[in-house]
Design a protein around this motif. Structure first.
Motif, short mmCIF file in Angstrom:
data_model
loop_
_atom_site.label_atom_id
_atom_site.label_comp_id
_atom_site.label_asym_id
_atom_site.label_seq_id
_atom_site.Cartn_x
_atom_site.Cartn_y
_atom_site.Cartn_z
N GLY A 77 0.82 -1.20 0.00
CA GLY A 77 0.00 0.00 0.00
C GLY A 77 0.86 1.25 0.00
O GLY A 77 2.01 1.23 0.46
N TRP A 78 0.29 2.29 -0.54
CA TRP A 78 0.89 3.63 -0.47
C TRP A 78 0.02 4.49 0.44
O TRP A 78 -1.21 4.51 0.30
CB TRP A 78 0.97 4.28 -1.84
CG TRP A 78 2.05 3.74 -2.72
CD1 TRP A 78 1.94 2.79 -3.70
CD2 TRP A 78 3.43 4.14 -2.72
NE1 TRP A 78 3.15 2.58 -4.29
CE2 TRP A 78 4.09 3.39 -3.72
CE3 TRP A 78 4.19 5.06 -1.98
CZ2 TRP A 78 5.46 3.52 -3.99
CZ3 TRP A 78 5.53 5.19 -2.25
CH2 TRP A 78 6.15 4.43 -3.24
N PHE A 79 0.68 5.19 1.33
CA PHE A 79 0.03 6.13 2.24
C PHE A 79 0.77 7.45 2.16
O PHE A 79 1.91 7.51 1.67
CB PHE A 79 0.06 5.60 3.67
CG PHE A 79 -0.77 4.36 3.88
CD1 PHE A 79 -0.31 3.12 3.47
CD2 PHE A 79 -2.02 4.44 4.46
CE1 PHE A 79 -1.08 1.97 3.63
CE2 PHE A 79 -2.80 3.29 4.64
CZ PHE A 79 -2.32 2.07 4.22
N ARG A 80 0.15 8.50 2.65
CA ARG A 80 0.83 9.78 2.66
C ARG A 80 0.47 10.55 3.93
O ARG A 80 -0.59 10.32 4.53
CB ARG A 80 0.48 10.61 1.43
CG ARG A 80 -0.97 11.07 1.36
CD ARG A 80 -1.24 11.75 0.03
NE ARG A 80 -2.59 12.29 -0.04
CZ ARG A 80 -3.11 12.82 -1.14
NH1 ARG A 80 -2.39 12.87 -2.28
NH2 ARG A 80 -4.34 13.29 -1.13
N GLN A 81 1.38 11.42 4.29
CA GLN A 81 1.16 12.24 5.47
C GLN A 81 1.60 13.67 5.18
O GLN A 81 2.80 13.91 4.95
CB GLN A 81 1.90 11.68 6.68
CG GLN A 81 1.58 12.41 7.97
CD GLN A 81 2.05 11.65 9.19
OE1 GLN A 81 2.92 10.78 9.12
NE2 GLN A 81 1.47 11.96 10.34
N ALA A 82 0.66 14.57 5.16
CA ALA A 82 0.97 15.98 4.99
C ALA A 82 1.35 16.58 6.33
O ALA A 82 1.00 16.04 7.40
CB ALA A 82 -0.24 16.70 4.40
N ALA A 83 2.04 17.67 6.29
CA ALA A 83 2.49 18.34 7.51
C ALA A 83 1.30 18.68 8.40
O ALA A 83 0.32 19.27 7.94
CB ALA A 83 3.27 19.60 7.16
N GLY A 84 1.38 18.26 9.66
CA GLY A 84 0.33 18.56 10.61
C GLY A 84 -0.92 17.72 10.50
O GLY A 84 -1.91 17.98 11.18
N LYS A 85 -0.88 16.70 9.65
CA LYS A 85 -2.06 15.85 9.46
C LYS A 85 -1.71 14.40 9.70
O LYS A 85 -0.53 14.01 9.77
CB LYS A 85 -2.60 16.02 8.04
CG LYS A 85 -3.12 17.42 7.75
CD LYS A 85 -3.80 17.47 6.40
CE LYS A 85 -4.39 18.85 6.15
NZ LYS A 85 -5.08 18.93 4.83
N GLY A 86 -2.73 13.58 9.82
CA GLY A 86 -2.53 12.16 10.00
C GLY A 86 -2.21 11.48 8.69
O GLY A 86 -2.36 12.04 7.60
N ARG A 87 -1.75 10.25 8.80
CA ARG A 87 -1.42 9.48 7.60
C ARG A 87 -2.71 8.99 6.95
O ARG A 87 -3.63 8.54 7.64
CB ARG A 87 -0.52 8.32 7.99
CG ARG A 87 0.13 7.63 6.83
CD ARG A 87 1.44 6.98 7.23
NE ARG A 87 1.33 6.08 8.34
CZ ARG A 87 2.37 5.52 8.95
NH1 ARG A 87 3.59 5.77 8.53
NH2 ARG A 87 2.18 4.71 9.97
N GLU A 88 -2.76 9.06 5.63
CA GLU A 88 -3.96 8.63 4.92
C GLU A 88 -3.61 7.67 3.80
O GLU A 88 -2.55 7.72 3.19
CB GLU A 88 -4.73 9.84 4.36
CG GLU A 88 -4.01 10.61 3.28
CD GLU A 88 -4.87 11.68 2.65
OE1 GLU A 88 -6.05 11.81 3.00
OE2 GLU A 88 -4.37 12.38 1.76
N PHE A 89 -4.57 6.81 3.54
CA PHE A 89 -4.43 5.82 2.48
C PHE A 89 -4.46 6.48 1.11
O PHE A 89 -5.22 7.42 0.89
CB PHE A 89 -5.57 4.80 2.60
CG PHE A 89 -5.69 3.86 1.44
CD1 PHE A 89 -6.65 4.04 0.48
CD2 PHE A 89 -4.81 2.79 1.32
CE1 PHE A 89 -6.76 3.18 -0.60
CE2 PHE A 89 -4.91 1.92 0.25
CZ PHE A 89 -5.89 2.11 -0.70
N VAL A 90 -3.64 5.96 0.19
CA VAL A 90 -3.63 6.45 -1.18
C VAL A 90 -4.02 5.34 -2.16
O VAL A 90 -4.97 5.48 -2.94
CB VAL A 90 -2.25 7.00 -1.57
CG1 VAL A 90 -2.24 7.46 -3.03
CG2 VAL A 90 -1.85 8.14 -0.64
N ALA A 91 -3.29 4.23 -2.12
CA ALA A 91 -3.54 3.14 -3.07
C ALA A 91 -2.93 1.86 -2.54
O ALA A 91 -2.02 1.90 -1.71
CB ALA A 91 -2.96 3.46 -4.45
#
Length: 123
Positions: A35-49
């Motif tokens: 899986g790919w996930f991402r985390q923007a500054a100041g936010k939680g990690r979220e699912f991408v694909a």
């Protein structure tokens, strides 16, 4: 566990494209869902694909659907995330993660994570 390494991040203009790679070592990688996930500054990690060990089925977040494509080449022990039509809101650290065989939307089901690669999309 198979060590994972992300690459391909960088700086891109809005509307541009990047291809991220997640590379694992050893033959075991070909039997792992990724899986790919991402985390923007100041936010939680979220699912991408995500995808299963054989490449399908694949899963996408609503924000990724239609713009991003996950694929894999098990002969190269690599999973790709092709990102097109990038937007500033795609700016984040992108992580790949693995689990046994299947892909999943849920980060708690992954037991192995890479260190991440930064993607920055300029407006």
């Amino acid at each position: 566990q198979v060590p994972l390494r992300e690459s391909g991040g960088g700086l891109v203009q809005s509307g541009g494209s990047l291809r991220l790679s997640c590379t694992g070592s050893g033959s075991a990688f070909s039997r792992l869902g990724v899986g790919w996930f991402r985390q923007a500054a100041g936010k939680g990690r979220e699912f991408v694909a995500a995808c299963w060990w054989r490449g399908t089925p694949t899963y996408y977040s609503d924000s990724a659907k239609g713009r991003f494509t996950i694929s894999r080449d098990n002969t190269k022990n690599t999973v790709y995330l092709q990102m097109n039509s990038l937007k500033p809101e795609d700016t984040a650290i992108y992580y790949c993660a693995s689990r046994d065989q299947s892909g999943s939307y849920y980060e708690q089901y992954y037991d192995n994570w890479g260190q991440g690669t930064q993607v920055t999309v300029l407006s």
